[in-house]
Motif scaffolding. Structure first.
Motif, PDB file in Angstrom:
ATOM      1  N   GLU A 136       9.945  10.531 -41.808  1.00 63.77           N
ATOM      2  CA  GLU A 136      10.070  10.680 -40.359  1.00 63.77           C
ATOM      3  C   GLU A 136      10.246   9.319 -39.683  1.00 63.77           C
ATOM      4  O   GLU A 136      11.081   9.162 -38.803  1.00 63.77           O
ATOM      5  CB  GLU A 136       8.844  11.399 -39.785  1.00 63.77           C
ATOM      6  N   PHE A 137       9.474   8.332 -40.120  1.00 62.61           N
ATOM      7  CA  PHE A 137       9.624   6.989 -39.547  1.00 62.61           C
ATOM      8  C   PHE A 137      10.987   6.403 -39.878  1.00 62.61           C
ATOM      9  O   PHE A 137      11.599   5.727 -39.057  1.00 62.61           O
ATOM     10  CB  PHE A 137       8.506   6.062 -40.020  1.00 62.61           C
ATOM     11  N   LYS A 138      11.480   6.664 -41.072  1.00 62.57           N
ATOM     12  CA  LYS A 138      12.816   6.184 -41.446  1.00 62.57           C
ATOM     13  C   LYS A 138      13.870   6.837 -40.550  1.00 62.57           C
ATOM     14  O   LYS A 138      14.791   6.170 -40.067  1.00 62.57           O
ATOM     15  CB  LYS A 138      13.095   6.503 -42.917  1.00 62.57           C
ATOM     16  N   ASP A 139      13.730   8.136 -40.316  1.00 66.80           N
ATOM     17  CA  ASP A 139      14.668   8.853 -39.440  1.00 66.80           C
ATOM     18  C   ASP A 139      14.597   8.328 -38.003  1.00 66.80           C
ATOM     19  O   ASP A 139      15.624   8.188 -37.339  1.00 66.80           O
ATOM     20  CB  ASP A 139      14.389  10.351 -39.460  1.00 66.80           C
ATOM     21  N   ILE A 140      13.390   8.027 -37.540  1.00 68.92           N
ATOM     22  CA  ILE A 140      13.216   7.484 -36.192  1.00 68.92           C
ATOM     23  C   ILE A 140      13.912   6.130 -36.090  1.00 68.92           C
ATOM     24  O   ILE A 140      14.621   5.847 -35.120  1.00 68.92           O
ATOM     25  CB  ILE A 140      11.720   7.366 -35.828  1.00 68.92           C
ATOM     26  N   ASP A 141      13.721   5.289 -37.098  1.00 63.12           N
ATOM     27  CA  ASP A 141      14.354   3.969 -37.113  1.00 63.12           C
ATOM     28  C   ASP A 141      15.875   4.094 -37.061  1.00 63.12           C
ATOM     29  O   ASP A 141      16.537   3.395 -36.287  1.00 63.12           O
ATOM     30  CB  ASP A 141      13.929   3.203 -38.366  1.00 63.12           C
ATOM     31  N   GLN A 142      16.431   4.988 -37.850  1.00 64.00           N
ATOM     32  CA  GLN A 142      17.877   5.188 -37.851  1.00 64.00           C
ATOM     33  C   GLN A 142      18.371   5.683 -36.490  1.00 64.00           C
ATOM     34  O   GLN A 142      19.407   5.236 -35.995  1.00 64.00           O
ATOM     35  CB  GLN A 142      18.275   6.171 -38.953  1.00 64.00           C
ATOM     36  N   ALA A 143      17.636   6.583 -35.871  1.00 70.48           N
ATOM     37  CA  ALA A 143      18.019   7.100 -34.553  1.00 70.48           C
ATOM     38  C   ALA A 143      17.985   5.991 -33.496  1.00 70.48           C
ATOM     39  O   ALA A 143      18.877   5.895 -32.650  1.00 70.48           O
ATOM     40  CB  ALA A 143      17.099   8.251 -34.148  1.00 70.48           C
ATOM     41  N   LEU A 144      16.955   5.148 -33.552  1.00 64.49           N
ATOM     42  CA  LEU A 144      16.868   4.044 -32.599  1.00 64.49           C
ATOM     43  C   LEU A 144      18.010   3.052 -32.791  1.00 64.49           C
ATOM     44  O   LEU A 144      18.561   2.533 -31.816  1.00 64.49           O
ATOM     45  CB  LEU A 144      15.519   3.332 -32.737  1.00 64.49           C
TER      46      LEU A 144
END
Length: 57
Positions: free
Chosen positions: A11-19
């Protein structure tokens, strides 16, 4: 690593990619419209002490 930890990490990896995608889109739009923007680099390792270098574009 537990399943819960794996899910949180993903989830944190996905958040980083979205940001990162959002930042790229905002930069592109700012450049297209001539709007000034700021690029910053966090040079510190201490999360409680911010060492930010900014460059206005």
């Amino acid at each position: 690593m537990t399943e819960k930890e794996k899910l949180i990490e993903k989830e944190f990896k996905d958040i980083d990619q979205a940001l990162r995608r959002a930042a790229k889109a905002a930069k592109k739009l700012a450049e297209q419209t001539g709007t000034p923007y700021v690029v910053s680099l966090d040079t510190g390792r201490n999360k409680f002490k911010q060492n930010i270098i900014t460059n206005k574009k």
